[in-house]
Motif scaffolding. Structure first.
Motif, short mmCIF file in Angstrom:
data_model
loop_
_atom_site.label_atom_id
_atom_site.label_comp_id
_atom_site.label_asym_id
_atom_site.label_seq_id
_atom_site.Cartn_x
_atom_site.Cartn_y
_atom_site.Cartn_z
N LEU A 130 45.58 -7.70 18.09
CA LEU A 130 45.62 -8.77 17.10
C LEU A 130 45.30 -10.12 17.74
O LEU A 130 44.52 -10.91 17.19
CB LEU A 130 47.00 -8.83 16.44
CG LEU A 130 47.34 -7.73 15.44
CD1 LEU A 130 48.79 -7.84 15.01
CD2 LEU A 130 46.43 -7.81 14.22
N VAL A 145 52.05 -9.61 12.45
CA VAL A 145 51.07 -10.59 11.95
C VAL A 145 51.70 -11.96 11.80
O VAL A 145 50.97 -12.95 11.63
CB VAL A 145 50.44 -10.13 10.61
CG1 VAL A 145 49.82 -8.74 10.76
CG2 VAL A 145 51.46 -10.14 9.48
N ALA A 150 44.35 -9.38 10.71
CA ALA A 150 45.51 -8.50 10.55
C ALA A 150 45.10 -7.13 10.03
O ALA A 150 45.51 -6.10 10.57
CB ALA A 150 46.52 -9.15 9.60
#
Length: 220
Positions: free
Chosen positions: A67, A159, A87
């Protein structure tokens, strides 16, 4: 509970983001799982090797690092993705690799006798996969896919570190504003638990529906 009620809209916004990202990431992961899981059985060596490289890379590296790489590194390479795109892509690629191994293992678990029968009927590779292997393997995949989906839902908490206001992000924001963590964290845990229980129930019903015809045939 007064604190939770006061910040209920913040938590509901976070819940909406968590559910939305879970559904989008799970959809991408499912497509990748099926594609690369089946690609492991391709007669083309290049396709088999490419599938293996993808699976091993994304299973062997941290989802958080993936990420961060998408969010912080890609812009320096001229690729600008929104936080939501990072994400969905990051979680989808990561869990797609795990799912591909589930697909591979379940395909291998299909009895060899059924493959021999397909060969005796002169089925092509595609016909064998579509008519014989995948319907059987899909039933075996469901419990494992359920576990992966629940893990993906919990992994959406990552996230929050790339500025997406999911449930974990909103919980931390409420704690920062209220200086109270106990009830907020307990409520957050309870929400994740409820989502997981609902997901497990829905997936179980899908599994039962897929198995119904085959179980009936086996009883006969």
């Amino acid at each position: 509970m007064a604190l939770i009620w006061q910040y209920r809209f913040d938590l509901l916004v976070g819940l909406w983001w968590t559910l939305k990202l879970s559904m989008m990431s799970a959809s991408l992961a499912l497509v990748l799982s099926m594609f690369f899981g089946i690609a492991r059985y391709s007669r083309n060596p290049a396709i088999r090797i490419s599938a293996s490289v993808y699976i091993e890379f994304f299973r062997g590296t941290s989802a958080l690092a993936q990420l961060f790489w998408l969010f912080y590194v890609l812009p320096y390479m001229g690729v600008d993705l929104t936080p939501t795109q990072c994400a969905v892509l990051g979680l989808g690629l990561c869990f797609g690799a795990y799912g591909a191994e589930v697909v591979r293992a379940c395909i291998e678990a299909v009895p060899k006798g059924q493959l021999d029968a397909a060969a005796a009927l002169n089925f092509s590779w595609f016909q064998t996969m579509r008519i014989v292997v995948l319907p059987e393997a899909l039933i075996m995949m469901m419990p494992l896919f359920t576990n992966l989906l629940i893990e993906l839902i919990k992994a959406t908490s990552l996230v929050s570190l790339i500025t997406i206001p999911d449930l974990t992000f909103q919980a931390k924001a409420v704690i920062t504003k209220s200086y109270s963590s106990g009830s907020v964290l307990l409520t957050t845990l309870a929400i994740y638990l409820v989502i997981s229980l609902i997901t497990s129930t829905v997936m179980k019903r899908i599994e039962t529906s897929l198995s119904r015809g085959r179980i009936a045939e086996g009883v006969k």
